[in-house]
Motif scaffolding. Structure first.
Motif, PDB file in Angstrom:
ATOM      1  N   TYR A 148       0.798  -1.234   0.000  1.00  0.00           N
ATOM      2  CA  TYR A 148       0.000   0.000   0.000  1.00  0.00           C
ATOM      3  C   TYR A 148       0.823   1.273   0.000  1.00  0.00           C
ATOM      4  O   TYR A 148       0.294   2.344   0.274  1.00  0.00           O
ATOM      5  N   GLU A 172      -3.139   5.250  -5.106  1.00  0.00           N
ATOM      6  CA  GLU A 172      -4.108   6.315  -4.890  1.00  0.00           C
ATOM      7  C   GLU A 172      -5.507   5.699  -4.882  1.00  0.00           C
ATOM      8  O   GLU A 172      -6.326   5.989  -4.021  1.00  0.00           O
ATOM      9  N   VAL A 173      -5.726   4.809  -5.852  1.00  0.00           N
ATOM     10  CA  VAL A 173      -7.043   4.216  -6.020  1.00  0.00           C
ATOM     11  C   VAL A 173      -7.365   3.263  -4.858  1.00  0.00           C
ATOM     12  O   VAL A 173      -8.466   3.248  -4.330  1.00  0.00           O
ATOM     13  N   CYS A 174      -6.368   2.468  -4.469  1.00  0.00           N
ATOM     14  CA  CYS A 174      -6.646   1.439  -3.462  1.00  0.00           C
ATOM     15  C   CYS A 174      -6.306   1.860  -2.036  1.00  0.00           C
ATOM     16  O   CYS A 174      -6.407   1.059  -1.122  1.00  0.00           O
ATOM     17  N   GLY A 175      -5.903   3.078  -1.843  1.00  0.00           N
ATOM     18  CA  GLY A 175      -5.645   3.539  -0.485  1.00  0.00           C
ATOM     19  C   GLY A 175      -4.220   3.289  -0.045  1.00  0.00           C
ATOM     20  O   GLY A 175      -3.641   2.249  -0.357  1.00  0.00           O
ATOM     21  N   ARG A 176      -3.659   4.261   0.639  1.00  0.00           N
ATOM     22  CA  ARG A 176      -2.292   4.103   1.138  1.00  0.00           C
ATOM     23  C   ARG A 176      -2.318   3.626   2.583  1.00  0.00           C
ATOM     24  O   ARG A 176      -3.332   3.789   3.276  1.00  0.00           O
ATOM     25  N   ALA A 177      -1.199   3.045   3.013  1.00  0.00           N
ATOM     26  CA  ALA A 177      -1.142   2.525   4.376  1.00  0.00           C
ATOM     27  C   ALA A 177      -1.257   3.657   5.394  1.00  0.00           C
ATOM     28  O   ALA A 177      -1.772   3.474   6.483  1.00  0.00           O
ATOM     29  N   PRO A 211      -1.644   8.285   5.394  1.00  0.00           N
ATOM     30  CA  PRO A 211      -1.882   9.380   4.450  1.00  0.00           C
ATOM     31  C   PRO A 211      -0.617  10.163   4.078  1.00  0.00           C
ATOM     32  O   PRO A 211      -0.403  11.272   4.518  1.00  0.00           O
TER      33      PRO A 211
END
Lengths: 280, 207
Positions: A69, A221-226, A228
Protein backbone atom coordinates in the motif's frame (compact mmCIF):
# COMPACT_ATOMS: atom_id res chain seq x y z
CA UNK A 1 -0.52 -3.81 17.40
CA UNK A 2 1.74 -6.20 19.22
CA UNK A 3 5.24 -7.18 18.16
CA UNK A 4 3.89 -10.53 17.03
CA UNK A 5 1.58 -8.79 14.54
CA UNK A 6 4.61 -7.14 12.97
CA UNK A 7 6.48 -10.43 12.68
CA UNK A 8 3.64 -12.57 11.36
CA UNK A 9 2.96 -12.58 7.59
CA UNK A 10 0.38 -10.12 6.27
CA UNK A 11 -0.43 -12.43 3.41
CA UNK A 12 0.41 -15.94 4.54
CA UNK A 13 1.98 -18.01 1.77
CA UNK A 14 2.72 -21.61 2.79
CA UNK A 15 4.82 -22.18 -0.32
CA UNK A 16 7.03 -19.21 0.48
CA UNK A 17 7.53 -20.26 4.08
CA UNK A 18 8.26 -23.82 3.01
CA UNK A 19 10.83 -22.65 0.46
CA UNK A 20 12.66 -20.53 3.01
CA UNK A 21 12.60 -23.36 5.55
CA UNK A 22 14.03 -25.78 3.00
CA UNK A 23 16.80 -23.36 2.01
CA UNK A 24 17.82 -22.70 5.61
CA UNK A 25 17.38 -26.37 6.50
CA UNK A 26 19.60 -27.62 3.69
CA UNK A 27 22.16 -24.91 4.36
CA UNK A 28 22.28 -25.64 8.09
CA UNK A 29 22.39 -29.44 7.82
CA UNK A 30 24.96 -29.16 5.01
CA UNK A 31 27.15 -26.97 7.21
CA UNK A 32 27.04 -29.44 10.10
CA UNK A 33 27.63 -32.54 8.00
CA UNK A 34 30.28 -31.29 5.61
CA UNK A 35 34.01 -31.82 6.24
CA UNK A 36 35.44 -29.05 8.38
CA UNK A 37 38.04 -27.89 5.83
CA UNK A 38 35.27 -27.10 3.30
CA UNK A 39 33.02 -25.30 5.73
CA UNK A 40 32.57 -21.54 5.08
CA UNK A 41 33.74 -19.15 7.80
CA UNK A 42 31.36 -17.50 10.24
CA UNK A 43 31.25 -14.20 8.31
CA UNK A 44 30.10 -16.02 5.20
CA UNK A 45 27.50 -17.99 7.13
CA UNK A 46 26.31 -14.72 8.66
CA UNK A 47 26.08 -13.03 5.24
CA UNK A 48 24.07 -15.94 3.82
CA UNK A 49 21.69 -16.06 6.78
CA UNK A 50 21.21 -12.29 6.74
CA UNK A 51 20.52 -12.32 2.99
CA UNK A 52 17.90 -15.04 3.34
CA UNK A 53 16.36 -13.43 6.42
CA UNK A 54 15.90 -9.98 4.91
CA UNK A 55 14.27 -11.49 1.81
CA UNK A 56 11.96 -13.49 4.07
CA UNK A 57 11.22 -10.41 6.16
CA UNK A 58 10.06 -8.30 3.23
CA UNK A 59 7.85 -11.14 1.97
CA UNK A 60 6.36 -12.67 5.08
CA UNK A 61 6.09 -10.03 7.79
CA UNK A 62 4.11 -6.84 8.26
CA UNK A 63 6.61 -5.18 5.89
CA UNK A 64 4.69 -6.79 3.04
CA UNK A 65 1.55 -4.92 4.10
CA UNK A 66 3.28 -1.57 3.76
CA UNK A 67 4.87 -2.72 0.48
CA UNK A 68 1.38 -3.40 -0.90
CA UNK A 69 0.00 0.00 0.00
CA UNK A 70 2.95 2.35 -0.37
CA UNK A 71 4.91 2.78 -3.56
CA UNK A 72 8.21 3.65 -1.92
CA UNK A 73 8.02 0.72 0.49
CA UNK A 74 7.31 -1.50 -2.51
CA UNK A 75 10.46 -0.15 -4.19
CA UNK A 76 12.37 -0.88 -0.98
CA UNK A 77 11.00 -4.42 -1.03
CA UNK A 78 12.27 -4.97 -4.55
CA UNK A 79 15.61 -3.38 -3.71
CA UNK A 80 16.03 -6.13 -1.13
CA UNK A 81 14.59 -8.97 -3.24
CA UNK A 82 16.41 -8.05 -6.44
CA UNK A 83 19.62 -6.56 -5.07
CA UNK A 84 20.67 -6.57 -1.43
CA UNK A 85 19.42 -10.04 -0.42
CA UNK A 86 20.81 -11.86 -3.48
CA UNK A 87 24.07 -9.86 -3.27
CA UNK A 88 24.61 -11.01 0.32
CA UNK A 89 23.76 -14.59 -0.61
CA UNK A 90 26.07 -14.57 -3.66
CA UNK A 91 28.94 -12.94 -1.76
CA UNK A 92 28.59 -15.50 1.02
CA UNK A 93 29.53 -18.11 -1.58
CA UNK A 94 27.32 -21.06 -0.62
CA UNK A 95 29.04 -23.17 -3.30
CA UNK A 96 30.69 -25.62 -0.84
CA UNK A 97 27.29 -26.39 0.71
CA UNK A 98 25.76 -26.82 -2.72
CA UNK A 99 28.62 -29.12 -3.77
CA UNK A 100 28.11 -31.15 -0.61
CA UNK A 101 24.46 -31.75 -1.44
CA UNK A 102 25.15 -32.26 -5.13
CA UNK A 103 27.50 -35.12 -4.25
CA UNK A 104 24.59 -36.79 -2.41
CA UNK A 105 22.33 -36.83 -5.46
CA UNK A 106 22.26 -40.24 -7.12
CA UNK A 107 23.56 -40.45 -10.75
CA UNK A 108 20.06 -41.32 -12.00
CA UNK A 109 18.64 -38.16 -10.51
CA UNK A 110 21.53 -36.11 -11.83
CA UNK A 111 20.69 -37.35 -15.27
CA UNK A 112 17.01 -36.39 -14.82
CA UNK A 113 17.97 -32.96 -13.54
CA UNK A 114 20.22 -32.20 -16.52
CA UNK A 115 17.62 -30.11 -18.40
CA UNK A 116 17.63 -27.76 -15.40
CA UNK A 117 21.34 -27.26 -16.01
CA UNK A 118 20.70 -26.42 -19.65
CA UNK A 119 18.06 -23.85 -18.72
CA UNK A 120 20.48 -22.43 -16.18
CA UNK A 121 23.21 -22.15 -18.82
CA UNK A 122 20.92 -20.27 -21.16
CA UNK A 123 19.74 -17.91 -18.42
CA UNK A 124 23.33 -17.19 -17.44
CA UNK A 125 24.39 -15.97 -20.87
CA UNK A 126 25.53 -12.41 -20.10
CA UNK A 127 23.18 -10.73 -22.56
CA UNK A 128 20.18 -12.79 -21.49
CA UNK A 129 21.00 -12.31 -17.82
CA UNK A 130 21.21 -8.55 -18.32
CA UNK A 131 18.03 -8.52 -20.39
CA UNK A 132 16.17 -10.46 -17.71
CA UNK A 133 17.57 -8.45 -14.82
CA UNK A 134 16.73 -5.03 -16.23
CA UNK A 135 13.76 -6.26 -18.27
CA UNK A 136 11.97 -7.58 -15.18
CA UNK A 137 12.32 -4.24 -13.41
CA UNK A 138 10.92 -2.41 -16.44
CA UNK A 139 8.21 -5.04 -16.91
CA UNK A 140 6.82 -4.89 -13.38
CA UNK A 141 7.12 -1.10 -13.31
CA UNK A 142 5.29 -0.67 -16.62
CA UNK A 143 2.32 1.36 -15.29
CA UNK A 144 -0.50 -0.88 -16.57
CA UNK A 145 1.32 -4.09 -15.57
CA UNK A 146 2.16 -2.61 -12.20
CA UNK A 147 -1.49 -1.71 -11.66
CA UNK A 148 -2.58 -5.29 -12.36
CA UNK A 149 0.18 -6.78 -10.24
CA UNK A 150 -0.88 -4.73 -7.25
CA UNK A 151 -4.54 -5.70 -7.74
CA UNK A 152 -4.08 -9.40 -8.24
CA UNK A 153 -2.81 -11.52 -5.39
CA UNK A 154 -1.44 -14.16 -7.78
CA UNK A 155 0.38 -11.67 -9.98
CA UNK A 156 1.79 -10.01 -6.89
CA UNK A 157 3.37 -13.27 -5.75
CA UNK A 158 4.68 -14.01 -9.23
CA UNK A 159 6.21 -10.53 -9.30
CA UNK A 160 8.01 -10.86 -5.99
CA UNK A 161 9.24 -14.38 -6.60
CA UNK A 162 10.44 -13.56 -10.11
CA UNK A 163 12.39 -10.60 -8.74
CA UNK A 164 14.01 -12.74 -6.05
CA UNK A 165 14.91 -15.67 -8.31
CA UNK A 166 16.25 -13.42 -11.04
CA UNK A 167 18.21 -11.41 -8.48
CA UNK A 168 19.86 -14.62 -7.28
CA UNK A 169 20.73 -15.69 -10.84
CA UNK A 170 22.12 -12.31 -11.80
CA UNK A 171 24.23 -11.62 -8.73
CA UNK A 172 25.53 -15.19 -8.72
CA UNK A 173 26.69 -14.67 -12.30
CA UNK A 174 28.42 -11.46 -11.22
CA UNK A 175 29.92 -12.63 -7.92
CA UNK A 176 30.69 -16.22 -8.93
CA UNK A 177 33.80 -16.87 -6.82
CA UNK A 178 35.38 -19.30 -9.29
CA UNK A 179 38.26 -17.61 -11.16
CA UNK A 180 37.32 -17.21 -14.83
CA UNK A 181 40.90 -18.02 -15.88
CA UNK A 182 40.51 -21.66 -14.95
CA UNK A 183 36.74 -22.25 -14.82
CA UNK A 184 33.74 -21.59 -17.04
CA UNK A 185 32.59 -18.60 -14.96
CA UNK A 186 32.14 -15.28 -16.71
CA UNK A 187 35.27 -13.17 -17.32
CA UNK A 188 35.78 -10.11 -15.11
CA UNK A 189 35.65 -7.68 -18.04
CA UNK A 190 32.25 -8.98 -19.11
CA UNK A 191 30.98 -8.96 -15.55
CA UNK A 192 31.90 -5.29 -15.26
CA UNK A 193 30.29 -4.46 -18.60
CA UNK A 194 27.06 -6.20 -17.59
CA UNK A 195 27.07 -4.32 -14.28
CA UNK A 196 27.67 -0.97 -15.95
CA UNK A 197 24.89 -1.58 -18.48
CA UNK A 198 22.48 -2.68 -15.73
CA UNK A 199 23.34 0.42 -13.70
CA UNK A 200 22.77 2.85 -16.55
CA UNK A 201 19.49 1.23 -17.63
CA UNK A 202 18.14 1.33 -14.07
CA UNK A 203 19.16 4.96 -13.73
CA UNK A 204 17.08 5.85 -16.79
CA UNK A 205 13.99 4.31 -15.26
CA UNK A 206 14.64 5.76 -11.81
CA UNK A 207 15.23 9.23 -13.22
CA UNK A 208 12.04 8.99 -15.25
CA UNK A 209 10.01 8.18 -12.11
CA UNK A 210 11.73 10.85 -10.03
CA UNK A 211 11.22 13.58 -12.61
CA UNK A 212 7.66 12.62 -13.63
CA UNK A 213 5.30 15.45 -12.86
CA UNK A 214 2.19 13.26 -13.18
CA UNK A 215 1.19 10.35 -11.04
CA UNK A 216 2.66 7.36 -12.83
CA UNK A 217 1.57 4.73 -10.32
CA UNK A 218 -1.92 5.66 -9.26
CA UNK A 219 -2.92 2.21 -8.00
CA UNK A 220 -1.83 3.32 -4.52
CA UNK A 221 -4.11 6.32 -4.89
CA UNK A 222 -7.04 4.22 -6.02
CA UNK A 223 -6.65 1.44 -3.46
CA UNK A 224 -5.64 3.54 -0.49
CA UNK A 225 -2.29 4.10 1.14
CA UNK A 226 -1.14 2.52 4.38
CA UNK A 227 -0.98 5.98 5.89
CA UNK A 228 -1.88 9.38 4.45
CA UNK A 229 1.40 10.29 2.73
CA UNK A 230 1.39 12.87 -0.06
CA UNK A 231 1.22 10.85 -3.33
CA UNK A 232 3.94 12.96 -4.94
CA UNK A 233 6.29 12.39 -2.03
CA UNK A 234 5.57 8.66 -2.21
CA UNK A 235 6.38 8.56 -5.92
CA UNK A 236 9.50 10.69 -5.48
CA UNK A 237 10.85 8.45 -2.69
CA UNK A 238 10.04 5.34 -4.72
CA UNK A 239 11.75 6.81 -7.76
CA UNK A 240 14.85 7.62 -5.74
CA UNK A 241 14.99 4.06 -4.43
CA UNK A 242 14.89 2.85 -8.05
CA UNK A 243 17.43 5.45 -9.16
CA UNK A 244 20.23 5.74 -6.61
CA UNK A 245 20.87 2.51 -4.64
CA UNK A 246 20.86 0.18 -7.71
CA UNK A 247 23.32 2.48 -9.48
CA UNK A 248 25.51 2.47 -6.38
CA UNK A 249 25.30 -1.29 -6.27
CA UNK A 250 26.51 -1.56 -9.83
CA UNK A 251 29.52 0.63 -9.06
CA UNK A 252 30.34 -1.30 -5.89
CA UNK A 253 30.09 -4.50 -7.91
CA UNK A 254 32.46 -3.15 -10.54
CA UNK A 255 34.96 -2.10 -7.85
CA UNK A 256 34.78 -5.55 -6.31
CA UNK A 257 35.37 -7.19 -9.69
CA UNK A 258 38.33 -4.87 -10.34
CA UNK A 259 39.80 -5.86 -7.00
CA UNK A 260 39.38 -9.55 -7.78
CA UNK A 261 40.79 -9.15 -11.26
CA UNK A 262 43.84 -7.33 -9.85
CA UNK A 263 44.37 -9.98 -7.18
CA UNK A 264 44.22 -12.75 -9.72
CA UNK A 265 46.43 -10.99 -12.29
CA UNK A 266 49.17 -13.38 -13.24
CA UNK A 267 48.07 -15.89 -10.60
CA UNK A 268 46.84 -18.46 -13.06
CA UNK A 269 49.28 -17.84 -15.89
CA UNK A 270 51.40 -20.89 -15.17
CA UNK A 271 48.40 -23.07 -14.79
CA UNK A 272 46.78 -21.88 -18.02
CA UNK A 273 50.07 -22.30 -19.83
CA UNK A 274 50.20 -25.86 -18.57
CA UNK A 275 46.63 -26.36 -19.71
CA UNK A 276 47.46 -25.01 -23.13
CA UNK A 277 50.44 -27.33 -23.34
CA UNK A 278 48.41 -30.36 -22.42
CA UNK A 279 45.72 -29.32 -24.87
CA UNK A 280 48.14 -28.93 -27.76
CA UNK B 1 33.16 -27.29 -25.17
CA UNK B 2 29.65 -26.84 -23.91
CA UNK B 3 30.40 -23.28 -22.82
CA UNK B 4 31.68 -22.42 -26.25
CA UNK B 5 28.60 -24.01 -27.79
CA UNK B 6 26.41 -21.73 -25.72
CA UNK B 7 28.54 -18.66 -26.23
CA UNK B 8 28.31 -19.02 -29.98
CA UNK B 9 24.59 -19.15 -29.78
CA UNK B 10 24.17 -16.21 -27.45
CA UNK B 11 23.16 -13.87 -30.25
CA UNK B 12 20.54 -16.18 -31.70
CA UNK B 13 19.09 -16.98 -28.31
CA UNK B 14 18.98 -13.36 -27.23
CA UNK B 15 17.39 -12.25 -30.49
CA UNK B 16 14.71 -14.93 -30.10
CA UNK B 17 14.06 -13.94 -26.51
CA UNK B 18 13.79 -10.27 -27.42
CA UNK B 19 11.29 -11.17 -30.13
CA UNK B 20 9.20 -13.34 -27.80
CA UNK B 21 9.25 -10.65 -25.13
CA UNK B 22 8.15 -7.94 -27.53
CA UNK B 23 5.36 -10.16 -28.88
CA UNK B 24 4.21 -10.84 -25.34
CA UNK B 25 4.31 -7.18 -24.46
CA UNK B 26 2.28 -6.06 -27.46
CA UNK B 27 -0.13 -8.88 -26.67
CA UNK B 28 -0.48 -7.62 -23.14
CA UNK B 29 -0.93 -3.97 -23.97
CA UNK B 30 -2.69 -4.12 -27.30
CA UNK B 31 -6.00 -5.86 -26.90
CA UNK B 32 -8.89 -4.58 -24.90
CA UNK B 33 -11.97 -5.97 -26.58
CA UNK B 34 -14.58 -4.16 -24.51
CA UNK B 35 -14.93 -0.45 -24.57
CA UNK B 36 -15.03 0.00 -20.79
CA UNK B 37 -14.55 3.32 -19.06
CA UNK B 38 -13.57 1.55 -15.87
CA UNK B 39 -10.54 -0.66 -15.60
CA UNK B 40 -11.20 -4.27 -16.52
CA UNK B 41 -10.34 -6.45 -13.52
CA UNK B 42 -11.78 -9.77 -14.73
CA UNK B 43 -9.68 -12.58 -13.36
CA UNK B 44 -7.51 -10.29 -11.25
CA UNK B 45 -9.62 -10.43 -8.11
CA UNK B 46 -11.74 -13.01 -6.28
CA UNK B 47 -15.53 -13.22 -6.48
CA UNK B 48 -17.69 -11.02 -4.28
CA UNK B 49 -17.86 -12.55 -0.84
CA UNK B 50 -18.25 -10.96 2.55
CA UNK B 51 -19.58 -11.51 6.00
CA UNK B 52 -20.92 -8.23 7.40
CA UNK B 53 -23.98 -6.65 9.03
CA UNK B 54 -26.45 -4.41 7.20
CA UNK B 55 -27.97 -1.16 8.38
CA UNK B 56 -30.76 -3.12 10.10
CA UNK B 57 -28.12 -4.83 12.20
CA UNK B 58 -28.63 -8.22 10.51
CA UNK B 59 -25.78 -10.48 9.39
CA UNK B 60 -25.50 -10.61 5.63
CA UNK B 61 -23.22 -12.32 3.13
CA UNK B 62 -22.39 -11.77 -0.53
CA UNK B 63 -25.08 -14.25 -1.61
CA UNK B 64 -27.84 -12.11 -0.09
CA UNK B 65 -27.53 -9.61 -2.90
CA UNK B 66 -26.73 -11.91 -5.80
CA UNK B 67 -28.41 -11.63 -9.18
CA UNK B 68 -27.70 -7.92 -9.57
CA UNK B 69 -24.78 -5.89 -10.78
CA UNK B 70 -23.11 -4.66 -7.63
CA UNK B 71 -20.86 -1.69 -6.94
CA UNK B 72 -18.74 -2.04 -3.82
CA UNK B 73 -17.42 1.11 -2.21
CA UNK B 74 -15.47 1.56 1.03
CA UNK B 75 -15.95 4.69 3.11
CA UNK B 76 -17.32 6.14 6.35
CA UNK B 77 -20.27 8.40 7.09
CA UNK B 78 -18.21 11.25 8.58
CA UNK B 79 -16.21 11.41 5.36
CA UNK B 80 -16.01 15.05 4.30
CA UNK B 81 -15.57 14.79 0.54
CA UNK B 82 -14.64 11.54 -1.21
CA UNK B 83 -17.57 9.39 -0.04
CA UNK B 84 -20.45 11.88 -0.50
CA UNK B 85 -19.16 12.87 -3.95
CA UNK B 86 -18.75 9.27 -5.06
CA UNK B 87 -22.10 8.12 -3.67
CA UNK B 88 -23.90 11.05 -5.20
CA UNK B 89 -22.29 10.31 -8.55
CA UNK B 90 -23.28 6.64 -8.32
CA UNK B 91 -26.81 7.68 -7.42
CA UNK B 92 -26.97 10.02 -10.41
CA UNK B 93 -25.56 7.32 -12.66
CA UNK B 94 -28.13 4.74 -11.56
CA UNK B 95 -31.14 7.05 -11.33
CA UNK B 96 -30.50 8.10 -14.91
CA UNK B 97 -30.87 4.50 -16.03
CA UNK B 98 -33.97 3.24 -17.77
CA UNK B 99 -36.48 2.53 -14.93
CA UNK B 100 -36.56 -1.15 -15.90
CA UNK B 101 -32.82 -1.37 -15.37
CA UNK B 102 -32.61 0.58 -12.13
CA UNK B 103 -33.35 -2.43 -9.91
CA UNK B 104 -30.65 -4.42 -11.64
CA UNK B 105 -27.93 -2.39 -9.95
CA UNK B 106 -27.10 -2.19 -6.27
CA UNK B 107 -24.54 -0.06 -4.50
CA UNK B 108 -22.90 -1.66 -1.46
CA UNK B 109 -21.47 1.02 0.79
CA UNK B 110 -19.12 -0.57 3.34
CA UNK B 111 -18.32 1.66 6.29
CA UNK B 112 -14.83 0.95 7.61
CA UNK B 113 -15.47 3.07 10.70
CA UNK B 114 -17.62 0.73 12.83
CA UNK B 115 -16.89 2.68 16.02
CA UNK B 116 -18.87 5.70 14.89
CA UNK B 117 -21.04 4.17 12.18
CA UNK B 118 -23.76 2.29 14.02
CA UNK B 119 -26.36 0.53 11.83
CA UNK B 120 -28.87 3.36 12.56
CA UNK B 121 -26.44 6.05 11.52
CA UNK B 122 -25.51 4.08 8.44
CA UNK B 123 -29.19 3.62 7.50
CA UNK B 124 -29.83 7.37 7.70
CA UNK B 125 -26.74 8.07 5.63
CA UNK B 126 -27.36 5.65 2.77
CA UNK B 127 -31.07 6.56 2.53
CA UNK B 128 -29.96 10.03 1.61
CA UNK B 129 -28.26 8.65 -1.51
CA UNK B 130 -31.21 6.88 -3.11
CA UNK B 131 -33.02 3.55 -2.90
CA UNK B 132 -30.66 1.11 -4.53
CA UNK B 133 -27.95 1.41 -1.95
CA UNK B 134 -27.23 -0.78 1.02
CA UNK B 135 -25.12 0.26 3.99
CA UNK B 136 -22.85 -2.45 5.40
CA UNK B 137 -20.38 -2.60 8.22
CA UNK B 138 -18.92 -5.12 10.63
CA UNK B 139 -16.29 -5.70 13.26
CA UNK B 140 -12.87 -4.38 12.37
CA UNK B 141 -11.34 -7.82 11.64
CA UNK B 142 -14.22 -8.61 9.24
CA UNK B 143 -13.67 -5.30 7.49
CA UNK B 144 -9.92 -5.85 7.35
CA UNK B 145 -10.49 -9.23 5.77
CA UNK B 146 -12.78 -7.81 3.11
CA UNK B 147 -10.39 -4.94 2.37
CA UNK B 148 -7.48 -7.37 2.07
CA UNK B 149 -9.50 -9.56 -0.27
CA UNK B 150 -9.88 -6.61 -2.62
CA UNK B 151 -6.26 -5.46 -2.22
CA UNK B 152 -7.11 -2.29 -0.37
CA UNK B 153 -6.68 -0.95 3.11
CA UNK B 154 -7.94 1.68 5.51
CA UNK B 155 -6.47 3.49 8.47
CA UNK B 156 -7.50 5.86 11.24
CA UNK B 157 -5.87 9.19 11.96
CA UNK B 158 -5.23 10.44 15.49
CA UNK B 159 -8.47 11.98 16.89
CA UNK B 160 -8.56 15.79 17.06
CA UNK B 161 -9.51 17.69 20.25
CA UNK B 162 -13.22 17.25 19.49
CA UNK B 163 -12.80 13.49 19.11
CA UNK B 164 -13.24 13.50 15.34
CA UNK B 165 -10.77 11.59 13.25
CA UNK B 166 -10.17 11.08 9.54
CA UNK B 167 -10.22 7.62 7.98
CA UNK B 168 -8.06 6.83 4.95
CA UNK B 169 -9.71 4.39 2.55
CA UNK B 170 -9.85 3.27 -1.05
CA UNK B 171 -11.45 5.68 -3.47
CA UNK B 172 -12.18 2.97 -6.02
CA UNK B 173 -15.55 1.50 -6.91
CA UNK B 174 -15.39 -2.26 -7.45
CA UNK B 175 -18.03 -3.49 -9.88
CA UNK B 176 -19.23 -7.10 -9.87
CA UNK B 177 -21.55 -8.75 -12.37
CA UNK B 178 -24.69 -10.69 -11.46
CA UNK B 179 -22.72 -13.84 -10.74
CA UNK B 180 -20.47 -11.92 -8.40
CA UNK B 181 -17.45 -11.98 -10.69
CA UNK B 182 -15.16 -8.96 -10.42
CA UNK B 183 -15.43 -6.94 -13.62
CA UNK B 184 -14.45 -3.32 -13.31
CA UNK B 185 -12.56 -0.95 -11.08
CA UNK B 186 -13.90 2.56 -11.43
CA UNK B 187 -11.90 5.57 -10.43
CA UNK B 188 -13.98 8.26 -8.74
CA UNK B 189 -13.07 10.78 -11.42
CA UNK B 190 -15.23 9.04 -14.03
CA UNK B 191 -18.32 11.02 -15.02
CA UNK B 192 -21.80 9.71 -14.25
CA UNK B 193 -22.35 9.14 -18.00
CA UNK B 194 -19.22 7.00 -18.19
CA UNK B 195 -20.28 5.00 -15.15
CA UNK B 196 -23.78 4.58 -16.57
CA UNK B 197 -22.38 3.36 -19.89
CA UNK B 198 -20.45 0.58 -18.16
CA UNK B 199 -23.38 -0.38 -15.94
CA UNK B 200 -25.74 -0.68 -18.90
CA UNK B 201 -23.21 -2.82 -20.74
CA UNK B 202 -22.88 -5.12 -17.72
CA UNK B 203 -26.64 -5.39 -17.15
CA UNK B 204 -27.39 -6.14 -20.80
CA UNK B 205 -24.53 -8.57 -21.19
CA UNK B 206 -25.90 -10.79 -18.45
CA UNK B 207 -29.57 -10.53 -19.35
Amino acid sequence: MSLLDYLLPYDFSPLTILSYMLVMGFYGVGLIRMPEQDRPGSLRIFAFTLGVLICYAVMQTRFDYYAQYMFFVHRGQHLILHHIGPILIALSNPLPVMRFWFAKISPGWRHTLRPLGWVYNVLQQPFIALFLFVGLIYFWLWPSIHFDAMLSRDLYWVMNWSMLLDGLLFWWLIFDPRPPAITSSLGYGRRMLVLAAAGVLQMFLGAWIVFSRDMVYDVYEVCGRAWPLDPEVDQLLGGMLTYIPPAMMSILGILLMLRRAMHQDGKYTNQSKQLEETAS
Amino acid sequence: MRTRFWRQRTNIISATLTLIASLLLTGCFGNDEEDWNGKNISGLMPELEFDLINSQGKSVSGDDYSGRVRMLFFGFTSCPDVCPTALQKLNQATSGLDPALQDEVLTLFVSVDPKRDTPERLAKYVDFFGDNIVGLTGKEPQLRELAKRYRTTFGYDEPAADGNYAVSHSSAIYVFDREGNPRLLMRPDLSREEIRHDLVALIQEDA
